[in-house]
Motif scaffolding. Sequence first.
Motif, PDB file in Angstrom:
ATOM      1  N   ALA A 106      13.735   8.585   5.339  1.00  0.00           N
ATOM      2  CA  ALA A 106      15.061   8.427   4.862  1.00  0.00           C
ATOM      3  C   ALA A 106      15.822   7.142   5.230  1.00  0.00           C
ATOM      4  O   ALA A 106      16.747   6.797   4.542  1.00  0.00           O
ATOM      5  CB  ALA A 106      15.859   9.700   4.880  1.00  0.00           C
ATOM      6  N   SER A 107      15.578   6.681   6.462  1.00  0.00           N
ATOM      7  CA  SER A 107      16.144   5.653   6.959  1.00  0.00           C
ATOM      8  C   SER A 107      15.799   4.373   6.086  1.00  0.00           C
ATOM      9  O   SER A 107      16.189   3.360   6.374  1.00  0.00           O
ATOM     10  CB  SER A 107      15.913   5.336   8.679  1.00  0.00           C
ATOM     11  N   LEU A 108      14.731   4.465   5.516  1.00  0.00           N
ATOM     12  CA  LEU A 108      14.218   3.218   4.670  1.00  0.00           C
ATOM     13  C   LEU A 108      14.886   3.087   3.456  1.00  0.00           C
ATOM     14  O   LEU A 108      15.510   3.913   2.710  1.00  0.00           O
ATOM     15  CB  LEU A 108      12.829   3.231   4.407  1.00  0.00           C
ATOM     16  N   GLU A 109      14.917   1.794   2.769  1.00  0.00           N
ATOM     17  CA  GLU A 109      15.530   1.691   1.539  1.00  0.00           C
ATOM     18  C   GLU A 109      15.245   2.541   0.439  1.00  0.00           C
ATOM     19  O   GLU A 109      15.780   2.816  -0.239  1.00  0.00           O
ATOM     20  CB  GLU A 109      15.686   0.158   1.168  1.00  0.00           C
ATOM     21  N   ARG A 110      13.651   2.283   0.206  1.00  0.00           N
ATOM     22  CA  ARG A 110      13.186   3.038  -0.754  1.00  0.00           C
ATOM     23  C   ARG A 110      11.972   3.906  -0.246  1.00  0.00           C
ATOM     24  O   ARG A 110      10.849   3.484  -0.378  1.00  0.00           O
ATOM     25  CB  ARG A 110      12.464   2.212  -1.798  1.00  0.00           C
ATOM     26  N   PRO A 111      12.250   5.146   0.371  1.00  0.00           N
ATOM     27  CA  PRO A 111      11.246   5.810   1.086  1.00  0.00           C
ATOM     28  C   PRO A 111      10.184   6.345   0.042  1.00  0.00           C
ATOM     29  O   PRO A 111      10.627   6.456  -1.175  1.00  0.00           O
ATOM     30  CB  PRO A 111      11.900   6.731   1.883  1.00  0.00           C
ATOM     31  N   LEU A 112       8.999   6.662   0.487  1.00  0.00           N
ATOM     32  CA  LEU A 112       8.253   7.345  -0.580  1.00  0.00           C
ATOM     33  C   LEU A 112       8.636   9.022  -0.654  1.00  0.00           C
ATOM     34  O   LEU A 112       9.022   9.502   0.535  1.00  0.00           O
ATOM     35  CB  LEU A 112       6.450   7.289   0.139  1.00  0.00           C
ATOM     36  N   VAL A 113       8.753   9.460  -1.655  1.00  0.00           N
ATOM     37  CA  VAL A 113       9.148  10.861  -1.782  1.00  0.00           C
ATOM     38  C   VAL A 113       7.879  11.783  -2.459  1.00  0.00           C
ATOM     39  O   VAL A 113       7.209  11.249  -3.079  1.00  0.00           O
ATOM     40  CB  VAL A 113      10.420  10.841  -2.521  1.00  0.00           C
ATOM     41  N   PRO A 114       8.215  13.168  -2.258  1.00  0.00           N
ATOM     42  CA  PRO A 114       7.074  14.139  -2.670  1.00  0.00           C
ATOM     43  C   PRO A 114       6.730  13.836  -4.245  1.00  0.00           C
ATOM     44  O   PRO A 114       8.063  13.545  -5.012  1.00  0.00           O
ATOM     45  CB  PRO A 114       7.862  15.478  -2.378  1.00  0.00           C
ATOM     46  N   GLY A 115       5.747  13.579  -4.319  1.00  0.00           N
ATOM     47  CA  GLY A 115       5.522  13.554  -6.027  1.00  0.00           C
ATOM     48  C   GLY A 115       4.871  12.172  -6.090  1.00  0.00           C
ATOM     49  O   GLY A 115       4.140  12.028  -7.385  1.00  0.00           O
ATOM     50  N   ASP A 116       5.475  11.188  -5.074  1.00  0.00           N
ATOM     51  CA  ASP A 116       4.882   9.938  -5.324  1.00  0.00           C
ATOM     52  C   ASP A 116       3.340   9.683  -5.337  1.00  0.00           C
ATOM     53  O   ASP A 116       2.806  10.647  -4.533  1.00  0.00           O
ATOM     54  CB  ASP A 116       5.318   8.919  -4.466  1.00  0.00           C
ATOM     55  N   GLU A 117       2.665   8.810  -5.859  1.00  0.00           N
ATOM     56  CA  GLU A 117       1.296   8.736  -5.747  1.00  0.00           C
ATOM     57  C   GLU A 117       1.000   7.341  -4.833  1.00  0.00           C
ATOM     58  O   GLU A 117       1.401   6.583  -4.884  1.00  0.00           O
ATOM     59  CB  GLU A 117       0.520   8.362  -7.394  1.00  0.00           C
ATOM     60  N   VAL A 118      -0.293   7.901  -4.113  1.00  0.00           N
ATOM     61  CA  VAL A 118      -0.990   6.894  -3.113  1.00  0.00           C
ATOM     62  C   VAL A 118      -2.338   6.858  -3.629  1.00  0.00           C
ATOM     63  O   VAL A 118      -3.056   7.819  -3.600  1.00  0.00           O
ATOM     64  CB  VAL A 118      -0.732   7.613  -1.775  1.00  0.00           C
ATOM     65  N   ILE A 119      -2.844   5.566  -3.774  1.00  0.00           N
ATOM     66  CA  ILE A 119      -4.025   5.498  -4.066  1.00  0.00           C
ATOM     67  C   ILE A 119      -4.742   5.082  -2.877  1.00  0.00           C
ATOM     68  O   ILE A 119      -4.589   4.384  -2.057  1.00  0.00           O
ATOM     69  CB  ILE A 119      -4.179   4.167  -5.140  1.00  0.00           C
ATOM     70  N   THR A 120      -6.096   5.771  -2.813  1.00  0.00           N
ATOM     71  CA  THR A 120      -7.150   5.923  -1.612  1.00  0.00           C
ATOM     72  C   THR A 120      -8.231   6.069  -2.244  1.00  0.00           C
ATOM     73  O   THR A 120      -8.552   6.650  -3.301  1.00  0.00           O
ATOM     74  CB  THR A 120      -6.571   6.857  -0.897  1.00  0.00           C
ATOM     75  N   PRO A 121      -9.375   5.726  -1.370  1.00  0.00           N
ATOM     76  CA  PRO A 121     -10.700   6.099  -1.653  1.00  0.00           C
ATOM     77  C   PRO A 121     -11.110   7.539  -1.545  1.00  0.00           C
ATOM     78  O   PRO A 121     -10.593   8.055  -0.543  1.00  0.00           O
ATOM     79  CB  PRO A 121     -11.573   4.912  -0.827  1.00  0.00           C
ATOM     80  N   ALA A 122     -11.934   7.896  -2.309  1.00  0.00           N
ATOM     81  CA  ALA A 122     -12.514   9.359  -2.113  1.00  0.00           C
ATOM     82  C   ALA A 122     -13.345   9.510  -1.030  1.00  0.00           C
ATOM     83  O   ALA A 122     -13.641  10.430  -0.333  1.00  0.00           O
ATOM     84  CB  ALA A 122     -13.282   9.863  -3.364  1.00  0.00           C
ATOM     85  N   LEU A 123     -14.299   8.107  -0.606  1.00  0.00           N
ATOM     86  CA  LEU A 123     -14.997   8.208   0.650  1.00  0.00           C
ATOM     87  C   LEU A 123     -13.883   7.933   1.831  1.00  0.00           C
ATOM     88  O   LEU A 123     -13.694   6.765   1.906  1.00  0.00           O
ATOM     89  CB  LEU A 123     -16.072   6.975   0.444  1.00  0.00           C
TER      90      LEU A 123
END
Length: 443
Positions: A106-123
Motif C-alpha cells: 500500500a506504500s506504492l502509488e499503484r499497488p497490485l491488488v487482489p483480483g489483478d492479473e499477472v501473466i506468467t508461463p505455465a512451465l
Amino acid sequence: MYGVTGHDEEALRAQIREAVARIGRLREREARFVPGETQVHYAGRVFDERELQAAVDAAVDGWLTLGRHSVAFERAFARAMGRRRALLANSGSSANLLATGALCSASLERPLVPGDEVITPALTFPTTLNPILQYGLIPVFVDVEPGTLNLDAHLLEGALSVRTRAVALPHTLGNTADLDVVTAFCQAHGLRLLEDCCDALGTTWGGRAVGTFGDVATTSFYAAHHMTTGEGGMVYTDDAQVFRAAQSLRDWGRDCWCEPGVSNTCGKRFDWELGGLPRGYDHKYIYSHIGYNLKPLDIAGAVGLVQLEKLPRFHAERRANFGRLREALAPHASWLEPARSLSRADPSWFSFPVTVREEAPFGRAELVGFLEARRIETRSVFSGNILRHPAYRAIPHRVVGELRETDRVMERTFFVGVYPGLTPAMLDHMVASFRAFLDRRPR
Ligand SMILES: Cc1ncc(COP(=O)(O)O)c(C=O)c1O
C-alpha cells in the motif's frame, strides 16, 4: 559480539582459518572420479577453503543473525548486478514472496491488488507462482516458445485484459524469453515486470544482464544455483519504494529500516506518529506491512561474498560445458533437440536440457534410465505444466491458448548438468554415455 576482538582473538582466528584451509585441501585431494561409479551430479556447491573459512569466521563472530557480512554482501551484490539496492533473504522462494508482496504494498502509488492479473508461463517453478496466488492475484498462463523453455513473448498481447497489471517472468534454466518484446509490452500497458533470475544469474540479453530489465528481480543461492550460500536468495531493484516495502516485509513488517545492531537511522525513532499509535511510539516496533521474518543467518552473507568473486569464472565454465555437450549431440539432431536460445540471448545455463524428438526410436525414460545407470544424474524441467499438479488443480486462473509446448517439455525433456563442479573427465563420461546409447540404435 563482533567488534570486540583483541589481539588474542585475532591470533586464535588465524589458527582456525589455517586449520579449516587444511581440511579444505584434504578434501580436494581425496576427491577421485571413477566413471560409472562416482555420481555425476546435475548441480552442486562449488567452493574451496575460502568459503569454509568465511563461514567459520562468521560463526565465530557469535552474531549469527543477519549482520555485517550480509549487509556487505547485499551491497556487493547490488554493485555486481548494476542495481541500486539488494536485499538478502533466506531463499529464492522467500525473495519471490518479498518481491511480489512489495509490488502489492500500500506504500506504492499503484499497488497490485487482489483480483489483478499477472501473466506468467505455465512451465514454471512452484515458488515463482505461489506468491501470485498467496497475494490474491490471478495468474494468466501462457505457453513457452518452442525449444527455449521460456515464455513465448508473442503470446503476451493475447493474454492482456483490463485487469492485467504485471508479468512474472522466470528465466528458466538460464535461458530467457525475448526481452525486447516483453519490456515493450510492459511499457506499452503500464505493467510491472518481475524477473525471477533464480536459474539465470549471468545470462544477458543484447549484452545486458537479466534482472535489470524489470521493476524488481530475484535470485536463489540454493546449492544447485549459479552461486551458493547453502540456502539464500536476493531481491534486487532500482526502485527505492519497492526495496523499502520488501525490506519491511522481510523484517516482520516493521516500518524501521535500521541495519542490524543499529538504532535511530531515521533520526526520529521516538518522534513518529503513524496509524492509530500514540505519538513517539518506538519506530522499531511500528508495523507498516503484514510481514514475515525471512532473514538469513549471517553465515550466508559471508559465504556469498566469496562466491560472488568467483561468479564470472562460474559463468564461463557453464557456457563452455553447455557448448561441449551441444557439440557432442549435434550429429544426433534428428533424435535429440538441445534447448536453443534466441539470437540476442547469451545464457549462463543452469543445465543442459534435451528434448527427445517424436522421431526418435526410443523414449525419454529409456535414455534417462541409461544415463542414470551410468551414474549421470538427470532431472525433469521442474514442475513441467504446473496446472497438472495436484496442488494447482483448483486455483483461480486463466489459460491463454493451448499449452502444447509446455506439455511437450513435461513429456519429452530432461536435463543433465553443466555446473562448474564437472571435471573434464566427467564431461568425457557424459559424452561417451550419450554416444554409447545413441550409436547402438539403428538409423
Ligand atoms: C526459477 C526458480 N525460482 C525460484 C526458485 C526457488 O529458490 P529456492 O530454492 O532458493 O527457494 C527456484 C529453485 O530452484 C527456481 O529454479
